[in-house]
Design an enzyme around this catalytic site. Structure first.
Site, PDB file in Angstrom:
ATOM      1  N   ASN A  38       0.843  -1.202   0.000  1.00 59.23           N
ATOM      2  CA  ASN A  38       0.000   0.000   0.000  1.00 59.23           C
ATOM      3  C   ASN A  38       0.876   1.249   0.000  1.00 59.23           C
ATOM      4  O   ASN A  38       2.094   1.150   0.001  1.00 59.23           O
ATOM      5  CB  ASN A  38      -0.963  -0.029   1.189  1.00 59.23           C
TER       6      ASN A  38
ATOM      7  N   LYS B  41       8.121 -17.985 -10.215  1.00 52.43           N
ATOM      8  CA  LYS B  41       7.453 -16.835 -10.825  1.00 52.43           C
ATOM      9  C   LYS B  41       6.234 -17.308 -11.635  1.00 52.43           C
ATOM     10  O   LYS B  41       6.341 -18.249 -12.435  1.00 52.43           O
ATOM     11  CB  LYS B  41       8.449 -16.114 -11.743  1.00 52.43           C
TER      12      LYS B  41
END
Ligand code: CTP
Length: 399
Positions: free
Chosen positions: A208, A287
């Site tokens: 955030n 990944k």
């Protein structure tokens, strides 16, 4: 924060004088009354006019000024609440330690009754010289204050300790000497700050916009007021404040463990951290490859650390934060009650000057009982002190 305080800045001859210009400008912006004294060698680096403009006062340079009838050094020494020598050369340290007063600045230091803060800056070999170190030790023993120089590449090309300390650090020290009551000695304060990061795979994460500035300001303020201060921080780009214990964490789960482990031994918790409410169900080891079509990510709830502290608390004062975009008062009051907080600092992140990344904040203090106080727009550092003032007031009422 410095309104009503008088500071005399003594400038001696070192290349770091250009940083002192910025220091004088920041102190002026903080509201301090300023007087600058320059030694003759300082004037070889920067002209007095620079400091005259920045301080708003004529710069003093001479012990014997023909047009002044009064005893200048005595008058100048009686005026300030604090004298800051920046940069402080080996020469001024030697003169002050030996009791030599052969120019305006050295006589003002000698005649001063207020605290004197030396900010040394010089070549590393000069700084490490045994005589210079002995002079510093002598001055410290006599009650003079020091900010140690930083380490790095010096203007002369050498590497080592000798750079003027960071201006933020000098200003923090000045504020500490001028403003602060040591009213938190004996208390242990835990502050959480910054965002958390929740890994998706080895490359990606959820996070955030929290910068950590508010929490770092609270931790710095608590430490300056004498509290033993633990700062549990998610990743930020900030330099930790002086005199705190820093515990770095990444995920909400790590923050939870760090906070819960230490909670029993603290007197106050200020939870400024923006903790992720959700994390990816699993952080995969490899990944994730793209493929055609949409993709979805399953999220699971993180522990609400503050709510857990609210359940466990006994003597501790709990201060929470809330960032809201709507129904600020109603949502905040509900949070304060649900999480059993003593104080909730609520900010409406839609307002200009409030919230993430900003140096200022506009908040409301919300109490579990229903009282709400609106605070004006404030620098985050000043707000940090107001939050601690409120938290201490709540603590006194409870005792
Ligand atoms: N907090 C926490 N643990 C979480 C989430 C938040 O300790 N998992 C703390 C924060 O540090 C902050 C306060 O709780 O002090 C924020 O309250 P919260 O209700 O989580 O605010 P929001 O996340 O903004 O809530 P909502 O999404 O319900 O608006």
């Amino acid at each position: 924060m410095l309104a009503g305080k008088n500071i005399t800045v003594g400038v001696t001859g070192g290349i770091a004088v250009f940083k002192t210009a910025q220091l004088v400008s920041s102190l002026k912006a903080g509201g301090a009354g300023l007087q600058v004294i320059m030694t003759r060698s300082a004037q070889e680096f920067v002209r007095p006019l620079t400091f005259q403009v920045l301080s708003g006062n004529p710069v003093r340079t001479d012990l014997f000024e023909a047009d002044r009838g009064s005893v200048q050094h005595i008058e100048l020494a009686a005026w300030p609440d604090l004298i800051v020598i920046a940069p402080a050369t080996a020469n001024i340290l030697g003169k002050a330690a030996a009791g030599i007063g052969d120019d305006l600045l050295s006589t003002v230091i000698m005649a001063a009754t207020c605290p004197v803060l030396f900010c040394p800056a010089m070549n590393v070999n000069m700084y490490n010289n045994a005589v210079v170190q002995r002079n510093i030790a002598t001055l410290r023993d006599l009650g003079y204050k020091f900010i140690e120089p930083g380490t790095g590449r010096l203007a002369c090309g050498a590497e080592g300790q000798g750079r003027l300390a960071d201006l933020d650090q000098i200003i923090e020290e000045i504020e500490g000497l001028l403003i602060l009551r040591k009213d938190m000695v004996g208390l242990t304060v835990m502050v959480t700050a910054g965002p958390t990061v929740e890994p998706i795979d080895p490359v990606r994460y959820l996070t955030n916009r929290s910068s950590g500035k508010m929490g770092y300001a609270v931790a710095g303020a608590a430490a300056a007021r004498g509290a033993k201060t633990l700062l549990i921080s998610g990743p930020t780009a900030l330099k930790p404040p002086c005199g705190i214990e820093l515990i770095n964490v990444e995920t909400a789960a790590q923050m939870y463990n760090a906070v819960i482990d230490r909670f029993a031994n603290v007197d106050m918790v200020v939870k400024t951290a923006a903790v992720a409410d959700y994390r990816p169900k699993e952080a995969v080891a490899q990944k994730i490859k793209k493929h055609n079509g949409p993709m979805s990510l399953e999220l699971v709830r993180n522990h609400d650390i503050l709510a857990e502290l609210g359940k466990r608390k006994n003597k501790q004062i709990l201060v929470g934060f809330a960032a809201e975009t709507n129904d600020l008062e109603r949502n905040s009051l509900r949070k304060a009650q649900d999480k059993n907080l003593d104080l909730l600092v609520a900010n409406d992140i839609n307002q200009a000057g409030a919230g993430f990344g900003s140096d200022t904040n506009i908040v409301k203090f919300v109490y579990r009982g229903g009282d709400i106080k609106q605070m004006p727009l404030m620098d985050k550092k000043e707000l940090a002190h107001r939050i601690l003032d409120e938290a201490l007031a709540v603590r006194r009422k409870k005792q």
